[in-house]
Scaffold this active site. Structure first.
Site, PDB file in Angstrom:
ATOM      1  CG  ASP A 199     -28.021 -13.180  27.755  1.00  0.00           C
ATOM      2  OD1 ASP A 199     -28.443 -14.184  28.352  1.00  0.00           O
ATOM      3  OD2 ASP A 199     -28.106 -13.024  26.523  1.00  0.00           O
ATOM      4  CD  GLU A 241     -26.273 -17.554  30.018  1.00  0.00           C
ATOM      5  OE1 GLU A 241     -27.018 -18.508  29.821  1.00  0.00           O
ATOM      6  OE2 GLU A 241     -26.174 -16.591  29.234  1.00  0.00           O
TER       7      GLU A 241
HETATM    8  C1  GLC Z   1     -28.952 -16.850  27.689  1.00  0.00           C
HETATM    9  C2  GLC Z   1     -30.363 -16.954  28.238  1.00  0.00           C
HETATM   10  C3  GLC Z   1     -31.225 -17.639  27.212  1.00  0.00           C
HETATM   11  C4  GLC Z   1     -31.168 -16.870  25.910  1.00  0.00           C
HETATM   12  C5  GLC Z   1     -29.741 -16.611  25.457  1.00  0.00           C
HETATM   13  C6  GLC Z   1     -29.660 -15.598  24.362  1.00  0.00           C
HETATM   14  O1  GLC Z   1     -28.361 -18.099  27.530  1.00  0.00           O
HETATM   15  O2  GLC Z   1     -30.343 -17.647  29.455  1.00  0.00           O
HETATM   16  O3  GLC Z   1     -32.536 -17.780  27.674  1.00  0.00           O
HETATM   17  O4  GLC Z   1     -31.831 -17.588  24.919  1.00  0.00           O
HETATM   18  O5  GLC Z   1     -28.930 -16.143  26.493  1.00  0.00           O
HETATM   19  O6  GLC Z   1     -29.830 -14.299  24.854  1.00  0.00           O
END
Ligand code: GLC
Length: 541
Positions: A199, A241
């Site tokens: 994440d 991500e």
């Molecule tokens: C990522 C997740 C999102 C979350 C963020 C903080 O972007 O997809 O939903 O708010 O991380 O953890």
């Protein structure tokens, strides 16, 4: 060599909380998910990505973790998790979990101890400053947070938080924090997961506020995570991500020694621009702007995820075009950069265009990913706040609460969509299962055919030139075989001529309707409005 299973996986993301409630308390749980595995296996899903299911005060939909070694009691127990893992494996479905370690919840014991006592060993688990820096970076949620620094009265210092202030950032430069992260990974690997979604990866490796932090050193942490992973598992992977510009991709892939996969945010926004313009050029530009990645690396393609559709890499006129086409009202947008809608409402329920979009995404170079509800064409609820609009409950049947739960409606974890074109009375799994022409049965066929075309996941891609600007045609070759996909992005029919003599003999694999077989040397390919056709070609003949 590592088994590259992820290159032709069919991925599916879901949140346990909104998928299926087994005990009638209104909250989805692991037992409910386990009951629904046959639905996923039937569709042909081979890999699940579970959104955070750890104990959490839920300030950010579970992305604020209080305990990395447990299941939120609302969703079940570790025992339920293990049983779920067994049942998933029995069906040939791998499981990936979210690794949310850019930050913890402020309710995490580390955070509590760090705030309560400056001399605590946990103090340096977080990032502190006595004085606000002159130049501030923008918080990720600018509508709620004004700064990435929050003053902590008890310890009289500011702590860093890129996201909500209830999500203090961990200090990744601290070796003790790195050790904690390995330990968390080791724990879930022992329970059988096939990898982690990292994440907020770019935030994890920025050195903001960390004194003496060396950027390269922090980036190396991605290699160390991978080393640790490989030492514990033969084939588990890391999926980041990282919504970053192409010049930064190498930070994440390294020399094939860091992340295995990255979400393809870049192609996602180019796809939406191409759909909005009804022209292939933006997609072609998008593909061409992606540098070559290490052999072991892969892209994960998707249409929508659980956040807003993030268009932030587009130029402002391009952004306006996508907004005008798919989010004409202010309430459909978020943070000035995104769209908080699901695909079917964006496309005004046009089923040909919805199929075109998924057919396109499944054929793009990389691995395709669906999100729960995509398979039945679920809609959104714009009366809900922010990202909640696209996080409504899974719709299983036309029974109360869409078959998600037997609880009274007032106890539901999240609202369900009961009214309008996307209400559960007609958009649901049970109804679509019975209808041979439903989106769900179409999706199952799409998945089956995609599995027969590993070229799209592993091959060398090439854009095929056509004389129709609205047609996107590409070919992927792998081990002497090739697959071609031709997509008409426009709302009018056309005949696209593919200017290549290389391929002979096209065999139709998948299309939006019955077409005459393609004959001859120069391929003239008729396509309906929003039509699509996939072919197998023999490059040898
Ligand atoms: C990522 C997740 C999102 C979350 C963020 C903080 O972007 O997809 O939903 O708010 O991380 O953890």
């Amino acid at each position: 060599m590592k088994d590259q299973w992820y290159k032709n996986a069919i991925a599916y993301s879901l949140d346990v909380e909104t998928f299926m409630d087994s005990d009638g308390n209104g909250i989805g749980d692991f037992q409910g998910l386990t009951h629904c595995l046959d639905h996923l296996a039937g569709l042909g899903i081979t890999c699940l990505w579970l959104l955070p299911f750890y104990p959490s005060p839920n300030r950010d939909n579970g992305y604020d973790v209080m305990d990395y070694y447990n299941v939120d009691p609302r969703l079940g127990t570790l025992g339920d998790f293990v049983e779920f893992m067994y049942q998933a494996r029995e069906r040939g479905i791998r499981v990936m979990v979210d690794l949310v370690v850019n930050h913890t919840s402020n309710q995490h014991p580390w955070s509590q101890a760090a705030g309560a006592d400056k001399n605590s060993k946990y103090r340096d688990y977080y990032v502190w400053t006595d004085k606000l820096p002159e130049h501030e970076v923008e918080p990720v949620f600018p509508d709620v947070e004004r700064s990435v620094w929050e003053y902590d009265e008890t310890s009289q210092a500011y702590y860093l938080h890129h996201f909500y202030k209830e999500q203090p950032d961990l200090n990744i430069a601290n070796p003790a924090v790195q050790e904690e992260i390995y330990k968390i990974m080791g724990f879930w690997l022992e329970l059988g997961v096939s990898g982690f979604r990292i994440d907020a990866a770019p935030f994890l490796i920025t050195g903001i506020g960390i004194e003496g932090a060396d950027e390269k050193c922090l980036q190396n942490f991605l290699s160390h995570m991978r080393e640790f992973l490989s030492s514990r598992s033969i084939d588990a992977i890391l999926l980041a991500e990282a919504n970053v510009t192409p010049d930064k991709f190498s930070v994440y892939f390294g020399d094939g020694d860091r992340m295995d996969m990255l979400f393809n945010f870049l192609l996602n926004r180019h796809m939406f621009l191409a759909l909005a313009r009804q022209q292939a050029a933006p997609l072609i530009d998008g593909l061409k702007s992606i540098p070559k990645i290490p052999q072991i690396g892969q892209w994960l393609n998707f249409v929508r995820n659980h956040d807003e559709l993030d268009l932030s890499g587009l130029a402002s006129e391009e952004l306006e075009e996508v907004f005008a086409a798919f989010a004409p009202e202010e309430n459909m947008r978020s943070f000035g950069r995104g769209i908080r809608r699901r695909l079917p409402p964006m496309l005004e329920g046009n089923c040909h265009r919805i199929e075109l979009t998924y057919s396109l995404m499944f054929s793009l170079p990389g691995t395709p990913m669906l999100r729960y509800g995509d398979e039945i064409g679920m809609g959104d609820d714009l009366s809900l706040e922010g990202r909640e609009s696209v996080r409504t409950l899974m719709q299983w049947s036309d029974e109360p609460n869409g078959g998600f739960s037997t609880s009274p409606e007032k106890n539901l974890a999240k609202p369900t969509i009961s009214q309008g074109n996307y209400g559960y009375t007609h958009v649901n799994v049970a109804t679509e299962q019975r209808d041979p022409n439903s989106l769900m049965n179409w999706m199952e066929r799409l998945i089956r055919i995609r599995k027969q075309c590993p070229e799209f996941g592993r091959g060398e891609w090439q854009i095929l030139e056509t004389d129709e600007p609205c047609v996107f045609a590409h070919c992927c070759e792998w081990q002497g075989r090739a697959a071609i996909a031709v997509h008409n992005l426009a709302d009018r029919e056309c005949i696209a001529t593919i200017k290549t003599k290389k391929y002979k003999h096209l065999i139709e694999l998948f299309c939006d309707r019955q077409y005459e077989p393609i004959e001859g040397e120069l391929f003239s390919i008729p396509l309906s409005a929003y039509g699509y056709r996939w072919f197998r070609v023999n490059t040898m003949r």
